[in-house]
Design a protein around this motif. Structure first.
Motif: not given
Length: 196
Positions: A64-65, A92-95, A140-145, A39-41
């Motif tokens: 990707v967040v 690629v998944t973009i969130v 934060e990116c992990v929480l959002i994803a 998971v990457v910002a």
């Protein structure tokens, strides 16, 4: 006594010049641990493109967040459309989701009308200042994803964040949803800047 030996990398300073190394370190740790997701910002898509280049063909998925629409300017998404189109075409998944550690709280604290900070902003500030800005971003990116259903909460992920732009912090996290924040665990620090 039982323990494992793993490498941790320290950058002399934070910044985008560490991005390609972070991508390599993220892939290295994912392979060591048998993890299937990174998971990457990424704000503009530039960091996401570098990670995609490094992870492509490895069997490790990229999530990707990005910032929400309106983060910097009303109605505008900062992620470049051509980058988003290419990444999505490549699987690629973009969130895009509201910042889990600020969200509506930021409106109150910045307005000057209500005053004071929130508990979630205090958590964010503690992560930024005690460890690294990139750790706050990765968490934060992990929480959002997780909240968007892009990653499961029962599998560790490698998570990557940075300071202002690019990537300079790589960690292994057991995810959680924002509503169960205290179930999230930062299990390993893979790379981070020594000076913040």
């Amino acid at each position: 006594m039982s323990f494992e030996v793993r490498k941790t990398y320290y950058f002399a300073a934070p910044g985008p010049e560490n991005t390609r190394d972070c991508a390599r370190f993220a892939l290295e740790r994912a392979r060591e641990l048998g993890l299937s997701r990174v998971v990457v910002a990424s704000t503009s898509g530039a960091t996401a493109e570098i990670f995609h280049e490094v992870l492509k063909g490895t069997g490790v998925s990229l999530v990707v967040v990005s910032h929400v629409v309106g983060f910097s300017r009303p109605g505008e998404w900062e992620f470049r459309k051509n980058a988003a189109d290419m990444l999505r075409k490549e699987g690629v998944t973009i969130v895009t989701g509201t910042h889990a550690l600020s969200g509506v709280e930021r409106a109150f604290s910045r307005s000057g009308k209500v005053g004071g900070g929130s508990r979630s902003e205090a958590v964010a500030e503690a992560l930024r200042r005690v460890v690294a800005v990139g750790l706050k971003v990765a968490v934060e990116c992990v929480l959002i994803a997780a909240d968007q259903g892009a990653i499961p909460v029962d599998e560790e992920v490698v998570a990557v964040g940075g300071t202002a732009s690019g990537a300079d912090t790589v960690v292994v996290i057991r995810p959680a949803h924002t509503s169960t924040f205290f179930d999230l665990q930062v299990r390993e620090i893979v790379a981070m800047p020594r000076v913040r």
